[in-house]
Design a protein around this motif. Structure first.
Motif, PDB file in Angstrom:
ATOM      1  N   ILE A 147       0.838  -1.205   0.000  1.00 27.92           N
ATOM      2  CA  ILE A 147       0.000   0.000   0.000  1.00 27.92           C
ATOM      3  C   ILE A 147       0.874   1.255   0.000  1.00 27.92           C
ATOM      4  CG2 ILE A 147      -1.747   1.276   1.297  1.00 27.92           C
ATOM      5  CD1 ILE A 147      -2.852  -1.398   2.218  1.00 27.92           C
TER       6      ILE A 147
ATOM      7  N   ILE B  13       1.959   1.820  -3.527  1.00 21.17           N
ATOM      8  CA  ILE B  13       0.898   2.395  -4.364  1.00 21.17           C
ATOM      9  C   ILE B  13       0.767   3.901  -4.122  1.00 21.17           C
ATOM     10  CG2 ILE B  13      -1.599   2.427  -4.737  1.00 21.17           C
ATOM     11  CD1 ILE B  13      -1.572  -0.612  -4.252  1.00 21.17           C
TER      12      ILE B  13
ATOM     13  N   LEU C  69      -1.392  -8.648  -5.676  1.00 16.56           N
ATOM     14  CA  LEU C  69      -2.082  -8.036  -4.545  1.00 16.56           C
ATOM     15  C   LEU C  69      -3.380  -8.773  -4.218  1.00 16.56           C
ATOM     16  CD1 LEU C  69      -2.120  -5.546  -2.587  1.00 16.56           C
ATOM     17  CD2 LEU C  69      -3.412  -4.318  -4.355  1.00 16.56           C
TER      18      LEU C  69
ATOM     19  N   GLN D 230      -7.369   0.120   4.487  1.00 12.65           N
ATOM     20  CA  GLN D 230      -6.484  -0.355   3.435  1.00 12.65           C
ATOM     21  C   GLN D 230      -7.223  -0.517   2.109  1.00 12.65           C
ATOM     22  OE1 GLN D 230      -5.262  -3.840   5.562  1.00 12.65           O
ATOM     23  NE2 GLN D 230      -3.348  -2.902   6.289  1.00 12.65           N
TER      24      GLN D 230
ATOM     25  N   CYS E  43      -6.262   1.794  -1.133  1.00 12.47           N
ATOM     26  CA  CYS E  43      -5.813   1.091  -2.328  1.00 12.47           C
ATOM     27  C   CYS E  43      -6.711   1.430  -3.524  1.00 12.47           C
ATOM     28  CB  CYS E  43      -5.873  -0.412  -2.065  1.00 12.47           C
ATOM     29  SG  CYS E  43      -4.364  -1.258  -2.490  1.00 12.47           S
TER      30      CYS E  43
END
Length: 921
Positions: free
Chosen positions: A127, A130, A159, A170, A174
């Motif tokens: 994460i 990202i 993922l 999360q 994401c």
């Protein structure tokens, strides 16, 4: 590691993150004797001197490491308000582990992708990666962004194994960042992330409250690119949002809720909106929301200004803008533009005029763009106009200026705001637009060209139908007709109405000299039950343009039949909208649009449904008026001459109650409307407040608006001496002349202004001789008389013949007489002291001559209000009063009485005139 907002300057973020990683490595090397990783060591040889330089940086950025700020790229600027509201709460991660250090040291997206590919990473690291990719993504070119998105899609399957173990924070983080980087919703892993988040929200209903940051992130991400029908996908968000509204206590709560409610506005009912307004009002009163929290105020302003419900939020919008007033000079560029556009939309509160004038002028110096120029022009003085015109010319011919987002829209706004009459500027703008129009089918399918269609129709209206750009018309018409015939947009009523309106107006289709395309009429008939109020307005406007531009002189037979059918469709739609008002009450704005739709064509205006629409004004509940609604109603009442005392009184009440906030232009619209309709407010207090507003905004109003306002106040005998002194002075007359020089409508505006000045001069001289204002319009009156060619109407000829028969001598009455102050009288008859008619004297008679002057006025239908033939309009009432002050005994003959069935009986008109003149004996 903490993942909140990414910083607004990603390059600075990367710099200090790299510096912090170097500092951590050095500390570990010095304190524990560990060697730093080779990758870091080879990239930077940090000495103890450099360590000392890094320590202050570390102290400065210790807190910054734990939260980042959302950053919106240029191409996403239009949704920046929604994206900025998505905070990412902390997600646990080990700041000191080696993978984190590798990630933070990466200088490019490719380095990050390589680290991900070469390491078995835990979920927090993925994460973090990202979020860091999103920071670097902002710095890439368009092609590089597309390439990075493709690479992301290839790595996302790794993922997928972690999705089941993700918590709500999360999942939402994401999903938001991946969607910002344009990973499609059809990607399987992204689809799993969204489905799990939605399932968790549904399962938590009535059990556990989902955190507000997560809800806001998901809502923004779901609405990106509009892939979903949001009300269906997000229906389970509502129970959570209702509880969050009740619990709203802080600035952050208000900010995140504003984002959520805006994104989910189709599902927000009046009760939830009202409760949120109450919470915001309480936060404003307590100081939790203040000028120290401008970002939150702007987000709330954006949410409450949503078109669906902005008319219900007048008070809270005004409160927010007044709170922002003190911080206007310190607002960032984009925030200042938001405040400026909101003010120009609502036309209030007036307290923002002065700070916006200064701030927008400063903004234009710092940022010479079309967007900044549009913000500055509405507040500019006449002295600034030439400089702004020169700047506009430079921008218009600058390739870089056209590369900015929404450049064509900003240029169009400036073009209209500056009231540019020079066709060279117009040609340059529309030629540039023609060059930008889509060429490929994919671009056409997005219908981005529709905004140009609407602008062109409005622009044509702004120049009175005198300007046309054939190349733009041909290209836009071709795009519209192709979309109607070949694209799915041709099957959607709202899209079809926008496309068809342009084709109706400008043609450029086969046989356009004699008819509209058959496909337009067939689709209008099929879609008629689905047209909404705005659709009907656009179609009516297209028909109006066609009749004015292309068929003014002659209407072919086939076209006449098509127009008749379209009129029937619009009438049926208007009846449907009005009949539905019992179930869904119309607001003032919707009703104004219906009235304007029916006003576009004479056949529609003469229909029964037009009177029904006007009658609906009497049923309106105007408890939540605002300046925009007041101006719309004033426009419609002026155009229709429709007389609704209750609404006129509510408009005056609004001016009295909100005099601190309404602008002088709004007051002018109300005063002019009431004067034209001959309505006198119940309390003169509103007129006193109106005069105060005019004095306050004297320097910000146009000369014509000030003259019309003063004329209305003179009608009510409520004009203060200060206002008279400000208007009748050399400085103001010079200001009027300057406005005439720069006006865009040379054919009508100068004559209108000079005529209003003459009327005001006459009224002040007759009603207020104590002001010692001289009559200086005699030359103007004589010049106008020399130009005017009187063509007697049938009404005038009929009365003249009967007067000749009754008085036996044509010398006993005078036709089309002009008084010393420029009033025109249809017939004047003089009677001697024995009440016998006598030849008109060579000079104007006075009371000392013991001669009775009888003025006969022929009052046509437009001398009265449309819905009350006994309600004489203001200008006619003022004329009668002034003629009586000049010694005339005024009689009037109404056209509707003269042509009545009773008066058509033999001898009835002669007897009527005989009785009328006997009353004066």
């Amino acid at each position: 590691m903490y993942l909140t907002y990414l910083p607004r300057a990603p390059c600075k973020y990367l710099q200090y993150m790299q510096q912090m990683r170097q500092l951590q490595l050095l500390r570990r090397h010095v304190n524990m004797g560990a060697k730093p990783p080779i990758r870091e060591a080879t990239q930077s040889k940090t000495t103890s001197k450099q360590l000392q330089q890094l320590l202050p940086i570390a102290a400065t950025h210790t807190y910054s490491m734990q939260r980042h700020a959302t950053f919106s790229s240029d191409h996403e600027q239009q949704v920046s308000d929604e994206l900025d509201g998505c905070e990412i709460s902390s997600i646990s991660g080990n700041l000191d582990d080696e993978i984190n250090l590798y990630l933070s040291a990466a200088r490019s997206p490719q380095e990050l992708m390589d680290i991900v590919a070469q390491n078995q990473m835990e979920l927090p690291h993925r994460i973090q990666c990202i979020s860091m990719l999103w920071a670097l993504y902002q710095q890439l070119s368009g092609s590089e962004k597309s390439e990075l998105t493709l690479q992301l899609q290839q790595l996302l399957p790794s993922l997928a194994f972690h999705v089941a173990s993700m918590n709500m924070d999360q999942l939402s983080c994401c999903y938001l960042y991946l969607r910002k980087m344009h990973v499609p919703n059809s990607e399987p892993t992204l689809e799993r992330i969204l489905m799990r988040a939605l399932d968790m929200i549904e399962l938590a209903v009535d059990k556990e409250l989902v955190a507000l940051p997560a809800l806001s992130r998901l809502l923004v991400a779901i609405n990106l690119e509009r892939d979903f029908f949001t009300p269906l996908v997000c229906r389970n968000f509502i129970p959570h949002l209702e509880q969050h509204v009740t619990n709203c206590q802080s600035e952050q709560d208000a900010r995140l809720l504003s984002t959520c409610l805006f994104q989910l506005h189709p599902l927000i009912d009046a009760e939830m909106l009202t409760r949120f307004k109450q919470r915001v009002s309480e936060l404003l009163q307590s100081g939790t929301l203040s000028s120290a929290t401008p970002k939150t105020l702007l987000k709330l302003l954006h949410m409450f200004n949503q078109p669906t419900w902005s008319h219900l939020n007048t008070t809270i919008i005004r409160q927010l803008m007044l709170t922002l007033c003190n911080c206007v000079p310190t607002l960032e560029s984009n925030d200042l533009k938001i405040v400026c556009r909101t003010f120009l939309h609502h036309h209030e509160p007036a307290a923002l005029v002065a700070p916006l004038t200064q701030a927008t002028a400063a903004l234009l110096q710092q940022e010479p763009t079309a967007d900044a120029l549009f913000c500055a022009v509405p507040f500019a003085s006449l002295q600034q106009r030439d400089a702004y015109m020169q700047q506009f010319h430079q921008l218009l011919h600058s390739n870089s200026a056209w590369q900015l987002p929404n450049a064509s829209g900003h240029f169009f706004s400036v073009l209209r705001a500056l009231k540019v009459a020079d066709v060279r500027y117009c040609d340059a703008y529309w030629s540039a637009v023609a060059d930008q129009l889509p060429s490929c089918a994919q671009e056409r399918s997005q219908l981005s060209f529709l905004r140009h269609c609407q602008r062109y129709m409005n622009f044509n209206n702004n120049l009175g139908g005198t300007y046309r750009h054939q190349r733009v018309e041909r290209k836009l018409s071709r795009l519209c007709i192709d979309s109607i015939e070949q694209d799915v947009a041709g099957r959607l009523p709202t899209k079809f109405a926008r496309l068809a309106a342009f084709v109706l107006g400008y043609g450029h289709t086969p046989f356009d000299w004699k008819k509209f395309p058959n496909v337009l009429l067939s689709k209008m008939l099929a879609m008629a039950p689905q047209f909404n109020i705005q659709d009907c307005f656009l179609l009516s406007r297209g028909m109006q343009i066609a009749c004015e531009l292309r068929f003014r002189q002659h209407v072919p037979h086939v076209l006449a039949m098509q127009l008749a059918t379209m009129d029937s469709i619009l009438i049926a739609c208007a009846e449907r909208h009005l009949s539905n008002s019992e179930e869904q009450p119309l607001n003032a704005s919707d009703l104004s649009v219906i009235v304007r739709t029916l006003s576009h064509r004479k056949t529609l205006k003469n229909s029964q449904v037009y009177n029904q629409a006007l009658a609906h004004y009497k049923t309106l509940q105007c408890n939540d008026l605002n300046s925009r609604v007041v101006r719309e109603m004033a426009y419609n009442f002026n155009a229709s001459h429709y007389f609704v005392p209750e609404l006129l009184e509510s408009m005056f009440d609004y001016v009295a109650q909100q005099h601190e906030h309404v602008t002088g232009d709004t007051v002018e619209k109300v005063l002019t409307c009431a004067y034209n309709l001959g309505y006198t407010p119940a309390s003169l207090e509103a007129l006193d407040y109106a005069a105060l507003v005019l004095i306050r905004d004297f320097d910000h109003m146009s000369g014509l608006s000030l003259v019309q306002s003063c004329l209305a106040l003179c009608f009510y005998k409520a004009i203060p001496e200060q206002l008279i002194n400000q208007v009748f002075c050399v400085k103001f007359i010079q200001r009027i002349e300057d406005e005439i020089q720069i006006c865009y409508s040379k054919a009508t505006y100068p004559g209108m202004v000079l005529n209003r000045v003459m009327q005001l001069n006459r009224t002040v001289c007759l009603d207020m001789p104590e002001t010692n204002v001289p009559w200086f319009q005699q030359n103007y009156v004589e010049a106008q008389l020399s130009k005017k060619h009187v063509v007697p109407s049938a009404f005038n000829t009929d009365v003249k013949q009967l007067l000749r028969d009754l008085l036996k001598d044509e010398n006993y009455f005078r036709c089309n007489h002009t008084t010393p102050y420029g009033y025109q009288i249809d017939f004047v008859i003089h009677f001697d002291k024995d009440k016998r008619p006598m030849p008109a004297p060579a000079v104007e008679a006075t009371m000392l001559d013991r001669i009775t002057k009888v003025a006969i006025l022929l009052l046509k239908l437009d001398s009265f209000c449309e819905n009350d033939l006994t309600a004489l309009r203001g200008p006619e009432s003022l004329k009668i009063k002034h003629l009586e002050m000049m010694g005339y005994k005024v009689l009037h003959i109404n056209e509707h009485d003269w042509n009545s069935k009773y008066m058509n009986a033999p001898g009835a008109k002669a007897n009527y005139l005989k009785c009328l003149l006997q009353i004066s004996h």
